[in-house]
Design a protein around this motif. Structure first.
Motif, PDB file in Angstrom:
ATOM      1  N   TRP A  36     -47.071  33.856  28.960  1.00 62.11           N
ATOM      2  CA  TRP A  36     -46.177  33.647  27.832  1.00 62.11           C
ATOM      3  C   TRP A  36     -46.282  34.860  26.904  1.00 62.11           C
ATOM      4  O   TRP A  36     -47.386  35.323  26.613  1.00 62.11           O
ATOM      5  CB  TRP A  36     -46.541  32.388  27.066  1.00 62.11           C
ATOM      6  CG  TRP A  36     -46.207  31.121  27.781  1.00 62.11           C
ATOM      7  CD1 TRP A  36     -47.031  30.391  28.577  1.00 62.11           C
ATOM      8  CD2 TRP A  36     -44.962  30.425  27.754  1.00 62.11           C
ATOM      9  NE1 TRP A  36     -46.370  29.288  29.062  1.00 62.11           N
ATOM     10  CE2 TRP A  36     -45.100  29.276  28.558  1.00 62.11           C
ATOM     11  CE3 TRP A  36     -43.736  30.647  27.115  1.00 62.11           C
ATOM     12  CZ2 TRP A  36     -44.064  28.358  28.755  1.00 62.11           C
ATOM     13  CZ3 TRP A  36     -42.708  29.746  27.311  1.00 62.11           C
ATOM     14  CH2 TRP A  36     -42.867  28.610  28.120  1.00 62.11           C
ATOM     15  N   ARG A  38     -44.192  36.451  23.189  1.00 66.42           N
ATOM     16  CA  ARG A  38     -43.334  36.039  22.084  1.00 66.42           C
ATOM     17  C   ARG A  38     -42.828  37.256  21.333  1.00 66.42           C
ATOM     18  O   ARG A  38     -43.481  38.303  21.326  1.00 66.42           O
ATOM     19  CB  ARG A  38     -44.056  35.102  21.127  1.00 66.42           C
ATOM     20  CG  ARG A  38     -45.210  35.718  20.371  1.00 66.42           C
ATOM     21  CD  ARG A  38     -45.941  34.646  19.556  1.00 66.42           C
ATOM     22  NE  ARG A  38     -47.041  35.209  18.776  1.00 66.42           N
ATOM     23  CZ  ARG A  38     -47.891  34.488  18.082  1.00 66.42           C
ATOM     24  NH1 ARG A  38     -47.787  33.142  18.058  1.00 66.42           N
ATOM     25  NH2 ARG A  38     -48.856  35.067  17.379  1.00 66.42           N
ATOM     26  N   TYR A  94     -40.133  32.544  22.333  1.00 61.74           N
ATOM     27  CA  TYR A  94     -41.201  32.537  23.331  1.00 61.74           C
ATOM     28  C   TYR A  94     -40.591  32.670  24.724  1.00 61.74           C
ATOM     29  O   TYR A  94     -39.644  31.950  25.076  1.00 61.74           O
ATOM     30  CB  TYR A  94     -42.012  31.248  23.230  1.00 61.74           C
ATOM     31  CG  TYR A  94     -42.952  31.256  22.059  1.00 61.74           C
ATOM     32  CD1 TYR A  94     -42.477  31.139  20.754  1.00 61.74           C
ATOM     33  CD2 TYR A  94     -44.328  31.393  22.246  1.00 61.74           C
ATOM     34  CE1 TYR A  94     -43.336  31.175  19.671  1.00 61.74           C
ATOM     35  CE2 TYR A  94     -45.195  31.420  21.162  1.00 61.74           C
ATOM     36  CZ  TYR A  94     -44.686  31.322  19.886  1.00 61.74           C
ATOM     37  OH  TYR A  94     -45.552  31.349  18.818  1.00 61.74           O
TER      38      TYR A  94
END
Length: 123
Positions: A36, A38, A94
């Motif tokens: 992940w 962002r 995200y």
């Protein structure tokens, strides 16, 4: 080629929790290390967390360590990001990302990206 679709973003208050999901199609997710990232308004896209293909190894950015948990369910072809004790500075879009064969913290190492899901944390 793998297609990634994120979901679960939204508007929450500081201290709340959210769980993001990243559903993969086109290829078996277990072949890919996942991460992940962002991107906050006006800032570069930054690393948040990554997870090995089996799920046995995870690494987090210092800014989220102890609050966020990355996990995966290879049988469901899905990766998750559990976000607890959210702060206004967590506000960002995200993105989940995938690469083979191993994990990386480097954005440009990732070949596959979702379209992003927006998280807004109000104070």
């Amino acid at each position: 080629q793998v297609q990634l679709v994120e979901s679960g973003g939204g508007l929450v208050q500081a201290g709340d929790s959210l769980r993001l999901s990243c559903a993969a199609s086109g290829r078996t997710l277990s072949n890919y290390a996942m991460a992940w990232f962002r991107q906050a308004p006006g800032k570069e896209r930054e690393f948040v967390a990554h997870i090995s293909r089996s799920g046995g190894n995870t690494i987090y950015a210092d800014s989220v360590k102890g609050r966020f948990t990355i996990s995966r369910d290879n049988a469901k072809n899905t990766v998750y990001l559990q976000m607890n004790t959210l702060k206004p500075e967590d506000t960002a879009v995200y993105y989940c990302a995938g690469r083979r064969p191993s994990m990386s913290r480097v954005r440009d190492d990732y070949d596959y990206w979702g379209q992003g899901t927006r998280v807004t944390v109000s104070s």
